[in-house]
Design a protein around this motif. Structure first.
Motif, PDB file in Angstrom:
ATOM      1  N   GLY A  81       1.212  -0.959   0.292  1.00 13.38           N
ATOM      2  CA  GLY A  81      -0.241   0.063   0.553  1.00 13.38           C
ATOM      3  C   GLY A  81       0.976   0.903  -0.138  1.00 13.38           C
ATOM      4  O   GLY A  81       2.031   0.962  -0.364  1.00 13.38           O
ATOM      5  N   GLU A  82       0.480   2.283   0.371  1.00 14.00           N
ATOM      6  CA  GLU A  82       0.996   3.919   0.523  1.00 14.00           C
ATOM      7  C   GLU A  82       1.474   4.194   1.823  1.00 14.00           C
ATOM      8  O   GLU A  82       2.835   4.272   1.403  1.00 14.00           O
ATOM      9  N   GLY A  83       0.749   3.933   2.590  1.00  9.65           N
ATOM     10  CA  GLY A  83       1.690   4.283   3.556  1.00  9.65           C
ATOM     11  C   GLY A  83       0.648   4.006   4.312  1.00  9.65           C
ATOM     12  O   GLY A  83      -0.230   3.831   4.539  1.00  9.65           O
ATOM     13  N   PRO A  84       0.953   3.990   6.243  1.00  9.41           N
ATOM     14  CA  PRO A  84      -0.037   3.576   7.308  1.00  9.41           C
ATOM     15  C   PRO A  84      -0.626   4.667   7.543  1.00  9.41           C
ATOM     16  O   PRO A  84      -0.750   5.864   7.314  1.00  9.41           O
ATOM     17  N   GLY A  85      -2.009   4.798   7.631  1.00  3.72           N
ATOM     18  CA  GLY A  85      -3.261   5.229   8.630  1.00  3.72           C
ATOM     19  C   GLY A  85      -3.228   5.999   9.905  1.00  3.72           C
ATOM     20  O   GLY A  85      -2.343   5.130  10.576  1.00  3.72           O
ATOM     21  N   GLU A  88      -3.444   2.014  11.681  1.00  4.18           N
ATOM     22  CA  GLU A  88      -2.248   1.174  11.632  1.00  4.18           C
ATOM     23  C   GLU A  88      -0.972   2.121  12.208  1.00  4.18           C
ATOM     24  O   GLU A  88       0.145   1.383  13.229  1.00  4.18           O
ATOM     25  N   PRO A  94       0.046  -3.345   9.497  1.00  4.49           N
ATOM     26  CA  PRO A  94      -0.673  -2.384   8.574  1.00  4.49           C
ATOM     27  C   PRO A  94      -1.717  -3.130   7.870  1.00  4.49           C
ATOM     28  O   PRO A  94      -2.517  -3.637   8.452  1.00  4.49           O
ATOM     29  N   PHE A  95      -2.451  -2.162   7.563  1.00  4.30           N
ATOM     30  CA  PHE A  95      -4.635  -2.335   6.771  1.00  4.30           C
ATOM     31  C   PHE A  95      -4.667  -3.059   8.214  1.00  4.30           C
ATOM     32  O   PHE A  95      -5.218  -4.035   8.174  1.00  4.30           O
ATOM     33  N   ALA A  99     -10.068   0.244   5.130  1.00  5.87           N
ATOM     34  CA  ALA A  99      -9.590   0.182   3.622  1.00  5.87           C
ATOM     35  C   ALA A  99      -8.886  -1.283   4.573  1.00  5.87           C
ATOM     36  O   ALA A  99      -9.233  -2.766   3.518  1.00  5.87           O
ATOM     37  N   ASN A 121       3.917  -1.322   3.048  1.00  2.44           N
ATOM     38  CA  ASN A 121       4.103  -0.312   2.545  1.00  2.44           C
ATOM     39  C   ASN A 121       5.569   0.319   2.090  1.00  2.44           C
ATOM     40  O   ASN A 121       5.904   0.345   2.589  1.00  2.44           O
ATOM     41  N   HIS A 195      -6.360   0.449  -4.985  1.00  4.26           N
ATOM     42  CA  HIS A 195      -6.523   1.015  -3.513  1.00  4.26           C
ATOM     43  C   HIS A 195      -7.778   1.016  -3.162  1.00  4.26           C
ATOM     44  O   HIS A 195      -9.002   0.716  -3.093  1.00  4.26           O
TER      45      HIS A 195
HETATM   46  N1  URA Z   1      -3.618   2.744   4.063  1.00  3.31           N
HETATM   47  C1  URA Z   1      -1.979   1.761   3.229  1.00  3.31           C
HETATM   48  O1  URA Z   1      -2.198   2.328   1.941  1.00  3.31           O
HETATM   49  N2  URA Z   1      -1.479   1.108   3.710  1.00  3.31           N
HETATM   50  C2  URA Z   1      -2.371   0.762   5.256  1.00  3.31           C
HETATM   51  O2  URA Z   1      -1.512   0.237   5.601  1.00  3.31           O
HETATM   52  C3  URA Z   1      -3.010   1.667   5.619  1.00  3.31           C
HETATM   53  C4  URA Z   1      -4.480   2.118   4.982  1.00  3.31           C
END
Ligand code: URA
Length: 226
Positions: A81-85, A88, A94-95, A99, A121, A195
């Motif tokens: 993915g792109e990065g933690p929200g 997370e 992660p995730f 999402a 991510n 995504h």
């Molecule tokens: N969206 C992401 O791209 N990564 C995550 O870990 C959570 C949400």
């Protein structure tokens, strides 16, 4: 007067990133007598520790926890993915937010468990306000993802949304035209798809979900599962 410890760590991190890009995998700093090379798992744990200690970019100032990734270190399938929200960042996993719940459903529909695949991510710390990671953050963090891919050697990476695909391809092509077609990255086949957050934002558009499932069916066929 001694150097500021944060600066020392940043310098060391940069030096290690540089060595890693040159292909250096181990640094034995003291002349320890060992009976065998460190196990695969302990090497991977050392990489996670390095991520947890990283202060190479400003995201280290605002994060709660780093989110290195989780799953099987011998997975044939990896999700990036792109990065933690927010969720997370709070949990260091992660995730795990909305999402993430949708991603987990997709993984289960593929007849995998979360523990069978590896989930990570492009950047390992949360960008504030869930913005996309910027160039500096991507560059400072990239060695970690390289190392994870080099270590796990998945057969397929599913790249979720624009950020990981732009990162792998080094050019900006929209996910709508990229999705559904494999491309190669570091000896691995990458399948770009939407995504899960995009699916959630466009919940009424059932076609998007169908397209993601078409992409996952291609992944399963490539892995010889269907
Ligand atoms: N969206 C992401 O791209 N990564 C995550 O870990 C959570 C949400």
């Amino acid at each position: 007067m001694g150097k500021n410890p944060d600066k020392l760590l940043t310098d060391l991190q940069e030096r290690l990133n540089y060595l890693t890009q040159l292909g250096v995998e181990y640094l034995y700093l003291t002349p320890v007598v060992r009976s065998s090379a460190p196990s695969q798992r302990s090497r991977f744990l050392a990489l996670e520790k390095q991520i947890q200690n990283c202060r190479a970019c400003p995201l280290a100032e605002t994060r709660t926890y780093t989110v290195p990734g989780e799953g099987s270190i011998t997975a044939e399938l990896m999700f990036v993915g792109e990065g933690p929200g927010y969720d997370e960042d709070q949990q260091g996993r992660p995730f795990v937010g909305r999402a993430g719940q949708l991603l987990t459903k997709i993984i289960k529909a593929m007849e995998f468990k979360r523990e069978d695949v590896y989930i990570t991510n492009v950047v390992k710390c949360r960008p504030p306000d869930n913005r996309n990671p910027n160039i500096e953050e991507l560059e400072k963090c990239q060695t970690f993802l390289f190392e994870q891919i080099r270590f796990i050697q998945p057969k397929v990476i599913v790249a979720l949304g624009n950020v990981p695909n732009h990162f792998f391809l080094k050019r900006k092509v929209g996910i709508t035209s990229l999705r559904g077609k494999f491309y190669k990255y570091m000896n691995t086949q990458v399948m770009p798809t939407f995504h899960p957050s995009y699916l959630i934002r466009n919940e009424k558009n059932r076609q998007l979900k169908r397209l993601v499932w078409d992409d996952m069916k291609q992944v399963l066929a490539f892995l010889g599962k269907r």
